[in-house]
Write a protein that holds these residues in place. Structure first.
Motif, PDB file in Angstrom:
ATOM      1  N   ASP A 253       0.840  -1.210   0.000  1.00  6.73           N
ATOM      2  CA  ASP A 253       0.000   0.000   0.000  1.00  6.73           C
ATOM      3  C   ASP A 253       0.869   1.252   0.000  1.00  6.73           C
ATOM      4  OD1 ASP A 253      -2.271  -1.480  -0.018  1.00  6.73           O
ATOM      5  OD2 ASP A 253      -2.679  -1.304   2.144  1.00  6.73           O
ATOM      6  N   HIS A 254       1.924   1.199   0.779  1.00  9.41           N
ATOM      7  CA  HIS A 254       2.798   2.372   0.858  1.00  9.41           C
ATOM      8  C   HIS A 254       3.439   2.666  -0.507  1.00  9.41           C
ATOM      9  CE1 HIS A 254       5.650   5.299   2.341  1.00  9.41           C
ATOM     10  NE2 HIS A 254       6.584   4.654   1.665  1.00  9.41           N
ATOM     11  N   PHE A 255       3.918   1.625  -1.155  1.00 11.03           N
ATOM     12  CA  PHE A 255       4.503   1.823  -2.488  1.00 11.03           C
ATOM     13  C   PHE A 255       3.460   2.422  -3.427  1.00 11.03           C
ATOM     14  CE2 PHE A 255       8.201  -1.018  -1.611  1.00 11.03           C
ATOM     15  CZ  PHE A 255       9.188  -0.293  -2.256  1.00 11.03           C
TER      16      PHE A 255
ATOM     17  N   GLY B 198       3.141   6.412  -5.457  1.00 12.29           N
ATOM     18  CA  GLY B 198       3.225   6.579  -6.908  1.00 12.29           C
ATOM     19  C   GLY B 198       3.810   5.406  -7.672  1.00 12.29           C
ATOM     20  N   THR B 199       4.113   4.321  -6.974  1.00 11.02           N
ATOM     21  CA  THR B 199       4.640   3.149  -7.664  1.00 11.02           C
ATOM     22  C   THR B 199       3.482   2.371  -8.278  1.00 11.02           C
ATOM     23  OG1 THR B 199       6.424   2.991  -6.067  1.00 11.02           O
ATOM     24  CG2 THR B 199       5.949   1.015  -7.344  1.00 11.02           C
ATOM     25  N   GLU B 200       3.704   1.938  -9.491  1.00  5.22           N
ATOM     26  CA  GLU B 200       2.684   1.110 -10.125  1.00  5.22           C
ATOM     27  C   GLU B 200       2.880  -0.337  -9.666  1.00  5.22           C
ATOM     28  OE1 GLU B 200       1.223   0.017 -14.630  1.00  5.22           O
ATOM     29  OE2 GLU B 200       2.638   1.677 -14.342  1.00  5.22           O
ATOM     30  N   ILE B 201       1.888  -0.911  -9.025  1.00  7.61           N
ATOM     31  CA  ILE B 201       1.978  -2.294  -8.545  1.00  7.61           C
ATOM     32  C   ILE B 201       1.293  -3.202  -9.556  1.00  7.61           C
ATOM     33  CG2 ILE B 201       1.292  -3.912  -6.734  1.00  7.61           C
ATOM     34  CD1 ILE B 201       3.374  -1.979  -5.718  1.00  7.61           C
ATOM     35  N   ILE B 202       2.006  -4.150 -10.088  1.00  5.87           N
ATOM     36  CA  ILE B 202       1.436  -5.058 -11.080  1.00  5.87           C
ATOM     37  C   ILE B 202       1.384  -6.460 -10.480  1.00  5.87           C
ATOM     38  CG2 ILE B 202       1.737  -6.032 -13.398  1.00  5.87           C
ATOM     39  CD1 ILE B 202       3.301  -3.439 -14.080  1.00  5.87           C
ATOM     40  N   GLU B 203       0.185  -6.948 -10.264  1.00 11.36           N
ATOM     41  CA  GLU B 203       0.059  -8.299  -9.710  1.00 11.36           C
ATOM     42  C   GLU B 203       0.385  -9.299 -10.802  1.00 11.36           C
ATOM     43  OE1 GLU B 203      -3.405  -9.312  -7.511  1.00 11.36           O
ATOM     44  OE2 GLU B 203      -2.429  -8.405  -5.752  1.00 11.36           O
ATOM     45  N   VAL B 204       1.254 -10.246 -10.496  1.00 13.55           N
ATOM     46  CA  VAL B 204       1.651 -11.227 -11.514  1.00 13.55           C
ATOM     47  C   VAL B 204       1.436 -12.647 -11.002  1.00 13.55           C
ATOM     48  CG1 VAL B 204       3.372  -9.733 -12.616  1.00 13.55           C
ATOM     49  CG2 VAL B 204       4.064 -11.191 -10.706  1.00 13.55           C
TER      50      VAL B 204
END
Lengths: 489, 114
Positions: free
Chosen positions: A283-285, A289-295
C-alpha cells in the motif's frame, strides 16, 4: 556506537572531526560488551585494527587521501578468506585454518581504507537459514536474544544491527545475506551472479554463490558494492561488465517505478503478521506513486525443490576437497587403516549434521539411476524459473515479496530440515536465476512481547543493481521510521 | 525405481561421499534425508520434456583468459595448514603395501629433502 552512514563517518574522519582510531576504539569496546551475549564475532583483531586506524589518521594528517572507506570498521563472514585470523566457515573442519591469501573483496575494501575488525560467525559452509548450524555456537538476534539472527550470514547481520561495526560482508547462495538482514532489521544485498568476485569465498554452490554487503542503509550498501564489484581475473565467472556509478545513480530521482507483486506473495504459508506487514508495504509503495502489477508466478513454488537439488549437488562436489590431508581436520590415525578410511573418518568428524546431510543429498541426486530424476529435472526447472523472471521483467522494474515467511524464530524452534528450508522460499529464486536481490527493513512485527524486524525483498534483473538500489532508497527515504532501526535506537 | 534411502542406500551414499556416519546417528539421518528427498519430488509436477537444462546462472559464456604466469604461493604458506608434515612434505598413512618400501611419505618430485 552511533548509527551513522559510512559516507558521513568517513567525511567526519577525513575532515578531522573525529579520528579513525576513536571510531575503532568505540567499535572494539562495543564488541567487547555485546559479543559474549550475541556471539556475532568469532574473532576480533584489536591490535591490527588499531594499527590500521593509526595509519589512516597519519595519512590524513599528511594530507593524503586514505580512500572512500577511510577508517570504516567492517567485519567479514567466517567463510571469506582473510590472512588475518582464521577462516573457518563455521566448521570444525576448518577450525584452525589460516588462509595464506585475502579474498578479492577483502583486498579491495582494505585498499579503499576499510578496517577489518574481525571475522563473524555463520552457518557451517553457509548451509543454514538461522545461524544455528555453526560449530562455534549460534548467533543471537540483537532484537531478542532468545531468537536466531538468521543465516547463514548470522554474525554479519547481528553485528551490523547491534552497532558492532559499520558494515559486514556476507555471502548468499540461497538467501544467506537477505534472510539474516531481514531478521535483524538491516539492509542486505545479493548482487547479480558474477558482479562481485568469488575469489577467496569458501565454495558451497559455485553457480549460486555471491558475496554481498550487509549495512545500515541503502546508501552504504551502494558505497560498498561499488568498491567490491568488478572483474577479477582470479574468478573466471566474474563479469567484465562495467560497474555503474551506483552512488550517483541511486541518488537520482527517476521515472515512476513498476513493481511486480506475485499474487501468492500473501500466502497462507506466511505468518499472519508477515502478510499484514507486507500488505502495508505494498500500500505504501502504491500511495507513493509506484505502479503495482500483480503477476502470476506459480513457478516460484518450485524454487525450493530446485535449490535443494542444485545446491547440495554442487556442495557435494565442492566439499570433496576436505579430506584431512592438505589442510583441515584430520582424524587421529588408527593402525592398519586405509587412506580412504582416514578420509571418511576425518570428514565424519569435521562436518556437522546439516553439511553431511547436504553432501549425502548431493551425492544422491548425482548418483547413477537418480541423476535424471532429480539433478537434470532441477536444471530444467532452473531454466523455467529464469525465463519466468525474464518475462515478468519485460514489464516491471523489480519484484517485491516478503524476504521471509516469518520473523526471527526462537533458537531451537525449527529442528527439522524441511521446516528450516521453508525459510528460504522467497530468496532461493534469485540465486537460481542469477538475479540481483536485496532485503530492506520495512517495519516491526510485535510477537510475544518482542518487536521483531520485518524485511521485504526486491528482486531485479541481472546487473540492474543501480535501479534496484534506487527503488530501495526511495522507499527508505519515504519511510524513515521503518528502516535502519537498531534494537537500541 | 525405488527412491527410498534405506539403510543400504545410506551405506552406499556414505561410501560414495567418503563420509563416515556413526551407527548411532544413521537412523535419524536416514529418516530426515528421506523426508527431504520426498519434498524434492515436487519437481515431477513440472512439464520439463522440451526444456533445455540450465547449468549456470551465466551459462552460454565461456571466457578463456590469457595464460600468463603469476606469482605462486610459497610452499611454507601452503604447508602451514597441513595437519601432519614431515619436513617439506605432507605426511599421509602408508598407501602402498610394506613390500614396496619403507617410505611413509610419498616422495615429492622436487627433490626437497625431508
Amino acid at each position: 556506537m552511533p548509527q551513522t552512514t559510512i559516507s558521513a563517518y568517513v567525511e567526519a574522519v577525513r575532515s578531522g572531526r573525529t579520528t579513525a582510531r576513536q571510531m575503532i576504539d568505540v567499535t572494539l569496546g562495543a564488541i567487547e560488551a555485546a559479543n559474549p551475549k550475541l556471539n556475532a564475532y568469532r574473532e576480533v583483531f584489536p591490535e591490527e585494527a588499531r594499527a590500521a586506524a593509526d595509519r589512516i589518521d597519519e595519512r590524513i594528517a599528511q594530507g593524503e587521501n586514505p580512500g572512500p572507506l577511510a577508517g570504516a570498521p567492517i567485519s567479514i563472514k567466517d567463510n571469506i578468506a582473510t590472512t588475518l585470523g582464521r577462516t573457518s566457515a563455521g566448521s570444525k573442519m576448518l577450525a584452525d585454518y589460516r588462509s595464506p591469501f585475502d579474498a578479492t573483496v577483502v583486498e579491495r575494501l582494505t585498499k579503499a581504507g576499510a578496517i577489518i575488525v574481525g571475522k563473524v560467525q555463520c552457518d557451517e559452509f553457509g548451509m543454514g537459514s538461522s545461524g544455528e548450524n555453526c560449530a562455534f555456537g549460534p548467533t543471537r538476534n540483537p532484537h531478542d536474544d532468545r531468537r536466531v539472527a538468521g543465516g547463514s550470514s548470522s554474525g554479519s547481520a547481528a553485528a551490523v544491527a547491534a552497532g558492532l561495526g559499520l558494515a559486514s560482508i556476507g555471502s548468499d547462495t540461497g538467501g544467506s545475506v537477505r534472510l539474516p538482514a531481514s531478521f535483524c532489521g538491516v539492509v542486505g544485498v545479493k548482487p547479480t551472479y558474477g558482479r562481485v568476485s568469488r575469489y577467496g569465498l569458501v565454495a558451497y554452490g559455485s553457480s549460486l554463490d555471491c558475496i554481498g554487503p550487509i549495512t545500515n542503509s541503502v546508501a552504504d550498501a551502494a558505497t560498498l558494492l561499488r568498491i567490491m564489484a568488478g572483474h577479477d581475473p582470479r574468478d573466471a565467472t566474474s563479469s567484465t561488465r562495467e560497474v555503474f556509478d551506483l552512488v550517483t545513480e541511486v541518488d537520482q530521482p527517476g521515472r515512476s517505478i513498476r513493481l511486480a507483486v506475485p499474487k501468492k506473495a500473501r500466502s497462507d504459508q506466511n505468518d499472519e503478521a508477515v502478510n499484514d506487514a507486507f500488505a502495508r508495504v505494498v500500500d505504501h509503495f502504491r500511495e507513493s506513486g509506484t505502479e503495482i502489477i500483480e503477476v502470476d508466478f506459480p513457478l516460484a513454488d518450485y524454487g525450493l525443490a530446485t535449490y535443494y537439488v542444485l545446491a547440495p549437488a554442487e556442495a557435494s562436489s565442492n566439499l570433496e576437497r576436505y579430506d584431512g590431508i592438505r589442510y583441515g581436520h584430520r582424524a587421529e590415525p588408527v593402525t592398519g587403516e586405509s587412506l580412504e578410511e582416514l578420509y571418511a573418518r576425518s570428514r565424519g568428524e569435521g562436518f556437522g549434521e546439516e553439511v553431511k546431510r547436504r553432501i549425502m543429498l548431493g551425492t544422491f541426486v548425482l548418483s547413477a539411476g537418480y541423476h535424471d530424476a532429480y539433478y537434470l529435472k532441477a536444471l530444467k526447472a532452473r531454466r523455467l524459473i529464469h525465463d519466468a523472471f525474464t518475462d515478468i521483467f519485460r514489464s516491471c522494474d523489480a519484484m517485491l515479496t516478503p524476504t521471509a515467511a516469518m520473523p526471527a524464530f526462537r533458537i531451537g524452534e525449527r529442528a527439522d530440515p524441511i521446516h528450516m528450508y521453508l525459510c528460504d522460499r522467497y530468496t532461493v529464486n534469485a540465486n537460481i536465476a542469477g538475479l540481483c536481490a536485496m532485503s530492506l527493513p520495512a517495519g516491526m512485527i510485535d510477537l510475544d512481547g518482542s518487536a521483531l524486524p520485518f524485511g521485504v525483498q526486491l528482486q531485479a534483473p541481472k546487473f540492474a543493481e543501480s535501479s534496484m538500489l534506487r527503488i530501495a532508497q526511495q522507499f527508505e527515504q519515504s519511510r524513515p521510521s521503518m528502516v535502519g532501526r537498531g534494537p537500541g535506537s | 525405481m525405488n527412491d527410498s534411502i534405506a539403510d543400504n542406500m545410506l551405506t552406499r551414499l556414505a561410501r560414495l561421499a567418503r563420509l563416515r556416519i556413526d551407527p548411532d546417528e544413521a537412523a535419524g539421518f536416514s529418516e530426515k534425508l528421506e523426508l527431504v528427498i520426498e519434498s524434492l519430488r515436487r519437481l515431477n509436477e513440472l512439464e520439463l520434456d522440451d526444456v533445455e537444462p540450465m547449468t549456470h546462472a551465466d551459462a552460454g559464456r565461456n571466457r578463456l583468459d590469457e595464460d600468463e604466469p603469476g606469482p605462486a604461493m610459497s610452499l611454507d604458506a601452503l604447508l602451514r595448514n597441513a595437519p601432519v608434515t614431515e619436513g617439506r612434505h605432507i605426511a599421509v598413512p602408508r598407501i602402498i603395501d610394506s613390500g614396496s618400501g619403507d617410505e611413509q611419505v610419498p616422495g615429492g618430485g622436487d627433490g626437497g629433502g625431508a
